[in-house]
Design an enzyme around this catalytic site. Sequence first.
Site, PDB file in Angstrom:
ATOM      1  N   ASP A 209       0.951  -1.285   0.141  1.00  0.00           N
ATOM      2  CA  ASP A 209      -0.054  -0.031   0.002  1.00  0.00           C
ATOM      3  C   ASP A 209       0.958   1.286   0.123  1.00  0.00           C
ATOM      4  OD1 ASP A 209       0.466  -1.248   3.044  1.00  0.00           O
ATOM      5  OD2 ASP A 209       0.379   1.011   2.972  1.00  0.00           O
ATOM      6  N   ASP A 211       0.562   3.738   2.303  1.00  0.00           N
ATOM      7  CA  ASP A 211       0.326   4.193   3.513  1.00  0.00           C
ATOM      8  C   ASP A 211      -0.925   5.232   3.401  1.00  0.00           C
ATOM      9  OD1 ASP A 211       0.930   4.130   6.341  1.00  0.00           O
ATOM     10  OD2 ASP A 211       1.971   5.956   6.226  1.00  0.00           O
TER      11      ASP A 211
HETATM   12  N1  ADE Z   1       2.507  -3.176   6.967  1.00  0.00           N
HETATM   13  C1  ADE Z   1       1.865  -2.723   5.539  1.00  0.00           C
HETATM   14  N2  ADE Z   1       1.521  -1.844   5.201  1.00  0.00           N
HETATM   15  C2  ADE Z   1       1.591  -0.717   6.429  1.00  0.00           C
HETATM   16  C3  ADE Z   1       1.616   0.444   6.719  1.00  0.00           C
HETATM   17  N3  ADE Z   1       1.076   1.536   5.736  1.00  0.00           N
HETATM   18  N4  ADE Z   1       1.834   1.102   7.897  1.00  0.00           N
HETATM   19  C4  ADE Z   1       2.513  -0.038   8.899  1.00  0.00           C
HETATM   20  N5  ADE Z   1       2.753  -0.984   8.453  1.00  0.00           N
HETATM   21  C5  ADE Z   1       2.396  -1.701   7.527  1.00  0.00           C
END
Ligand code: ADE
Length: 253
Positions: A209, A211
């Site tokens: 992703d 974030d």
């Molecule tokens: N693991 C996978 N995506 C994450 C994110 N955006 N923040 C923290 N841990 C994660």
Amino acid sequence: MKIGIIGGSGLDNPDILENPSDSEMETPYGAPSSCLRNGVIAGRDVVLIARHGLEHTHTPTRVNYRANIWALKQAGCDCILATTACGSLRRRIARGHLVILDQFIDFTRHRSITFHDEFEPHGAVHTPMAEPFDDSLREVLLRSCAECGVEHHARGTVITIEGPRFSTRAESNMFRQWGADVINMSVAPECILANEIGLPYAAVAMSTDYDCWKTDEPPVTWEEILEVFGGNVEKVTKVLITAIKGLEQGCND
Ligand code: ADE
């Protein structure tokens, strides 16, 4: 040579082992996250621990990182390969890309991050941490990524947050300014402890992703992470198996 594997969320399938057998282990720090699954991958002895437990019941804060690392050492492992999902803090690191981490920033707050809670009289222990990921293991993982033809990044700084919540946008932007490339909730204490106990450690991070810094798309959700995992688990497994095949006698020869 024996290789310890710590499987992260969605990447902790113990079925990748031949001749599997489970063993329980108690450590001075309590029980590891899961039983130790012993077996063989590509002709090499391996021991696998599921970081969040076989039913994903341990939160990132509650994972017993000390017990996990201690148990792998006690089981006779010579090195550790870890997998982790991560959020991307860089446009160029797209979903499904792998990152062979080379640095971390520890932004955790509520964890045991050392085996040395007390020093022996005149026996202070301050472990060097300038290069926390083992270069020889990283090289093997890089060769494996190339061989498997997967999109990957040869280095990257991970910031490990406490979780289980995701970051605010202000935090996410700050982490980018600090120079972090990806974000997760587990690598920092694990890598620190492996260094303290003298086990070479490297980690493959799979980007799931962006974030929440990237405002042209919705912020990360757990559901999104699970979905992207699903589509990419095989890729990471293949990279891991190929890397294990490529390891010479003694993980860091
Ligand atoms: N693991 C996978 N995506 C994450 C994110 N955006 N923040 C923290 N841990 C994660």
